[in-house]
Design a protein around this motif. Sequence first.
Motif, PDB file in Angstrom:
ATOM      1  N   ALA A 119      16.388  66.767 -33.312  1.00 54.48           N
ATOM      2  CA  ALA A 119      16.876  67.182 -34.810  1.00 54.48           C
ATOM      3  C   ALA A 119      18.389  67.332 -35.069  1.00 54.48           C
ATOM      4  O   ALA A 119      18.635  67.228 -36.267  1.00 54.48           O
ATOM      5  CB  ALA A 119      16.031  68.477 -34.796  1.00 54.48           C
ATOM      6  N   SER A 120      19.096  67.237 -34.029  1.00 52.06           N
ATOM      7  CA  SER A 120      20.608  67.186 -34.400  1.00 52.06           C
ATOM      8  C   SER A 120      21.136  65.848 -35.065  1.00 52.06           C
ATOM      9  O   SER A 120      21.981  65.831 -35.527  1.00 52.06           O
ATOM     10  CB  SER A 120      21.287  67.346 -33.192  1.00 52.06           C
ATOM     11  N   LEU A 121      20.170  64.779 -35.082  1.00 53.67           N
ATOM     12  CA  LEU A 121      20.343  63.551 -35.499  1.00 53.67           C
ATOM     13  C   LEU A 121      20.217  63.698 -36.997  1.00 53.67           C
ATOM     14  O   LEU A 121      20.362  62.658 -37.753  1.00 53.67           O
ATOM     15  CB  LEU A 121      19.894  62.614 -35.022  1.00 53.67           C
ATOM     16  N   ALA A 122      19.555  64.634 -37.666  1.00 55.45           N
ATOM     17  CA  ALA A 122      19.054  64.674 -39.132  1.00 55.45           C
ATOM     18  C   ALA A 122      20.404  64.343 -39.634  1.00 55.45           C
ATOM     19  O   ALA A 122      21.301  65.304 -39.674  1.00 55.45           O
ATOM     20  CB  ALA A 122      18.419  66.045 -39.536  1.00 55.45           C
ATOM     21  N   GLY A 123      20.352  63.542 -40.893  1.00 56.96           N
ATOM     22  CA  GLY A 123      21.418  63.075 -41.729  1.00 56.96           C
ATOM     23  C   GLY A 123      22.568  62.133 -41.023  1.00 56.96           C
ATOM     24  O   GLY A 123      23.650  62.056 -41.584  1.00 56.96           O
ATOM     25  N   LYS A 124      22.347  61.995 -39.786  1.00 61.57           N
ATOM     26  CA  LYS A 124      23.601  61.258 -38.961  1.00 61.57           C
ATOM     27  C   LYS A 124      23.104  59.659 -39.235  1.00 61.57           C
ATOM     28  O   LYS A 124      22.236  59.329 -39.431  1.00 61.57           O
ATOM     29  CB  LYS A 124      23.383  61.686 -37.477  1.00 61.57           C
ATOM     30  N   THR A 125      24.037  58.675 -38.532  1.00 60.47           N
ATOM     31  CA  THR A 125      23.871  57.603 -38.627  1.00 60.47           C
ATOM     32  C   THR A 125      23.787  57.107 -37.165  1.00 60.47           C
ATOM     33  O   THR A 125      24.483  57.540 -36.469  1.00 60.47           O
ATOM     34  CB  THR A 125      25.121  56.713 -39.367  1.00 60.47           C
ATOM     35  N   ILE A 126      22.953  56.106 -36.824  1.00 59.39           N
ATOM     36  CA  ILE A 126      22.515  55.636 -35.509  1.00 59.39           C
ATOM     37  C   ILE A 126      22.506  54.328 -35.664  1.00 59.39           C
ATOM     38  O   ILE A 126      21.939  53.617 -36.311  1.00 59.39           O
ATOM     39  CB  ILE A 126      20.916  56.476 -35.116  1.00 59.39           C
ATOM     40  N   ALA A 127      23.361  53.674 -34.714  1.00 60.79           N
ATOM     41  CA  ALA A 127      23.427  52.441 -34.577  1.00 60.79           C
ATOM     42  C   ALA A 127      22.235  51.652 -33.534  1.00 60.79           C
ATOM     43  O   ALA A 127      22.457  52.426 -32.507  1.00 60.79           O
ATOM     44  CB  ALA A 127      24.939  51.758 -34.231  1.00 60.79           C
ATOM     45  N   THR A 128      21.810  50.679 -33.804  1.00 60.66           N
ATOM     46  CA  THR A 128      20.901  50.076 -32.697  1.00 60.66           C
ATOM     47  C   THR A 128      20.456  48.600 -33.256  1.00 60.66           C
ATOM     48  O   THR A 128      20.725  48.154 -33.998  1.00 60.66           O
ATOM     49  CB  THR A 128      19.461  51.051 -32.694  1.00 60.66           C
ATOM     50  N   SER A 129      20.041  48.019 -32.032  1.00 66.81           N
ATOM     51  CA  SER A 129      19.311  46.634 -32.283  1.00 66.81           C
ATOM     52  C   SER A 129      17.875  46.857 -32.514  1.00 66.81           C
ATOM     53  O   SER A 129      17.078  45.894 -32.596  1.00 66.81           O
ATOM     54  CB  SER A 129      19.737  45.815 -31.191  1.00 66.81           C
ATOM     55  N   TYR A 130      17.268  47.972 -32.282  1.00 67.59           N
ATOM     56  CA  TYR A 130      15.845  48.387 -32.152  1.00 67.59           C
ATOM     57  C   TYR A 130      15.439  49.271 -33.538  1.00 67.59           C
ATOM     58  O   TYR A 130      14.845  50.288 -33.179  1.00 67.59           O
ATOM     59  CB  TYR A 130      15.639  48.904 -30.721  1.00 67.59           C
ATOM     60  N   LYS A 131      15.811  48.800 -34.609  1.00 65.08           N
ATOM     61  CA  LYS A 131      15.451  49.483 -35.930  1.00 65.08           C
ATOM     62  C   LYS A 131      13.918  49.899 -35.993  1.00 65.08           C
ATOM     63  O   LYS A 131      13.698  50.818 -36.408  1.00 65.08           O
ATOM     64  CB  LYS A 131      15.801  48.564 -37.131  1.00 65.08           C
ATOM     65  N   GLY A 132      13.095  49.053 -35.721  1.00 64.70           N
ATOM     66  CA  GLY A 132      11.733  49.090 -35.770  1.00 64.70           C
ATOM     67  C   GLY A 132      11.129  50.387 -34.971  1.00 64.70           C
ATOM     68  O   GLY A 132      10.452  51.416 -35.416  1.00 64.70           O
ATOM     69  N   ILE A 133      11.652  50.220 -33.522  1.00 62.57           N
ATOM     70  CA  ILE A 133      10.983  51.457 -32.630  1.00 62.57           C
ATOM     71  C   ILE A 133      11.672  52.500 -33.011  1.00 62.57           C
ATOM     72  O   ILE A 133      11.037  53.669 -32.906  1.00 62.57           O
ATOM     73  CB  ILE A 133      11.318  50.716 -30.969  1.00 62.57           C
ATOM     74  N   LEU A 134      13.111  52.559 -33.469  1.00 66.07           N
ATOM     75  CA  LEU A 134      13.891  53.749 -33.486  1.00 66.07           C
ATOM     76  C   LEU A 134      13.096  54.484 -34.791  1.00 66.07           C
ATOM     77  O   LEU A 134      12.929  55.719 -34.892  1.00 66.07           O
ATOM     78  CB  LEU A 134      15.242  53.540 -33.762  1.00 66.07           C
ATOM     79  N   LYS A 135      12.873  53.547 -36.024  1.00 65.10           N
ATOM     80  CA  LYS A 135      12.404  53.897 -37.065  1.00 65.10           C
ATOM     81  C   LYS A 135      10.813  54.968 -37.006  1.00 65.10           C
ATOM     82  O   LYS A 135      10.779  55.952 -37.368  1.00 65.10           O
ATOM     83  CB  LYS A 135      12.146  53.139 -38.401  1.00 65.10           C
ATOM     84  N   GLN A 136      10.294  54.094 -36.176  1.00 65.54           N
ATOM     85  CA  GLN A 136       8.861  54.718 -35.979  1.00 65.54           C
ATOM     86  C   GLN A 136       9.144  56.061 -35.108  1.00 65.54           C
ATOM     87  O   GLN A 136       8.377  57.302 -35.647  1.00 65.54           O
ATOM     88  CB  GLN A 136       8.078  53.839 -34.831  1.00 65.54           C
ATOM     89  N   TYR A 137      10.066  56.191 -34.172  1.00 64.76           N
ATOM     90  CA  TYR A 137      10.443  57.414 -33.358  1.00 64.76           C
ATOM     91  C   TYR A 137      10.853  58.721 -34.370  1.00 64.76           C
ATOM     92  O   TYR A 137      10.304  59.769 -34.128  1.00 64.76           O
ATOM     93  CB  TYR A 137      11.592  57.307 -32.331  1.00 64.76           C
ATOM     94  N   LEU A 138      11.690  58.296 -35.104  1.00 61.16           N
ATOM     95  CA  LEU A 138      12.374  59.410 -35.960  1.00 61.16           C
ATOM     96  C   LEU A 138      11.272  59.796 -37.107  1.00 61.16           C
ATOM     97  O   LEU A 138      11.214  60.814 -37.254  1.00 61.16           O
ATOM     98  CB  LEU A 138      13.437  58.829 -36.845  1.00 61.16           C
ATOM     99  N   ASP A 139      10.383  58.943 -37.512  1.00 61.53           N
ATOM    100  CA  ASP A 139       9.423  59.159 -38.447  1.00 61.53           C
ATOM    101  C   ASP A 139       8.455  60.069 -37.814  1.00 61.53           C
ATOM    102  O   ASP A 139       7.858  61.219 -38.247  1.00 61.53           O
ATOM    103  CB  ASP A 139       8.748  58.008 -38.893  1.00 61.53           C
ATOM    104  N   ASP A 140       8.077  59.842 -36.395  1.00 55.84           N
ATOM    105  CA  ASP A 140       6.984  60.682 -35.845  1.00 55.84           C
ATOM    106  C   ASP A 140       7.738  62.050 -35.634  1.00 55.84           C
ATOM    107  O   ASP A 140       6.568  62.898 -35.433  1.00 55.84           O
ATOM    108  CB  ASP A 140       6.702  60.213 -34.380  1.00 55.84           C
TER     109      ASP A 140
END
Length: 297
Positions: A119-140
């Motif tokens: 939850a500390s990542l809310a509003g932050k910027t995250i760099a990744t090569s795995y946009k799809g998996i990360l988006k799913q994780y954050l959405d969940d």
Amino acid sequence: MSTEPRLQIAIQKSGRLYDESIDLLKKCGISLTRSKDQLFCKSGNFPVDVFFVRDDDIPAFVSEGVCQIGIVGENVLIEKQATAQDGPLDAIDTLLPLGFGKCRLSLAVPHDFDYDGPASLAGKTIATSYKGILKQYLDDQGIKAKIVTMEGAVEIAPRTGLADAICDLVSTGATLATNGLKETDIVFESQSVLIQNTSIDADIQDILDRLVLRLKGVLRSRSSKYIMLHSPVSKLDDIRDALPGSESPTIVPLEGTDDRVAVHAVCDEAVFWDTMEDLKAKGASAILVLPIEKMLD
Ligand code: ATP
Ligand code: ZN
């Protein structure tokens, strides 16, 4: 002229999965002679053709039926399926995990980041090569954060101010440490898997079935040991119970004695020193643990 059916397999052309993919095929008795930079190779002793491609292309190769099977990291498979733009990559089944290329896709933040869970990542910027998996994780988790996609060198993003955190593949964590980052959460655990196209002609399926049987044999023999020992007849039940992952050992009489027998068993789990000490304490002697080269059920 009729051509013999052949199974087409896609593997990584160079990189972290290459050596083990080739080794696995060779252990299955498939001979391959590939000269450097060759992108296609026919086995001379098994009806298999190997295509050497970038790992990112393997899911599409298999889904499109260019190759019937492929070896790829689950991380790449799931990511490509989550972000496919030229039609869904859904004609793929995962056949079996292959036990190598183990890594985790993890979130990491700089050491001075006051981190108290995702939850500390809310509003932050995250760099990744795995946009799809990360988006799913954050959405969940119901977390809204900005994702910036980078193709490589993701660990450098926080230092450049491009991102507050990263989501990247980790195996030992050494690269994170070098870049002043701490791993905080595992988003996805991965290893290489064998994938197949969902529809395969019957004659090629026969080849695949043979290959899968050999693969399972190789994978099982890697984790199994053959154990031989002598046991007092009166202690047989105890000793049988102490053999790790073994169902029905072979009991063989020993010449010149009625109260001791030889026990031979395939153990499907690692046999550690403490297992051997336990067997000895239960009355076993002459304990031998041997590697298994091949197995076929
Ligand atoms: P390609 O040129 O084929 O696109 P690549 O640079 O994308 O190669 P590699 O770095 O060779 O890929 O990694 C291939 C796969 O190895 C990864 O997708 C992952 O499944 C696995 N792997 C295992 N450990 C690690 C790790 N520490 N870092 C990155 N990948 C790892
Ligand atoms: Zn790649």
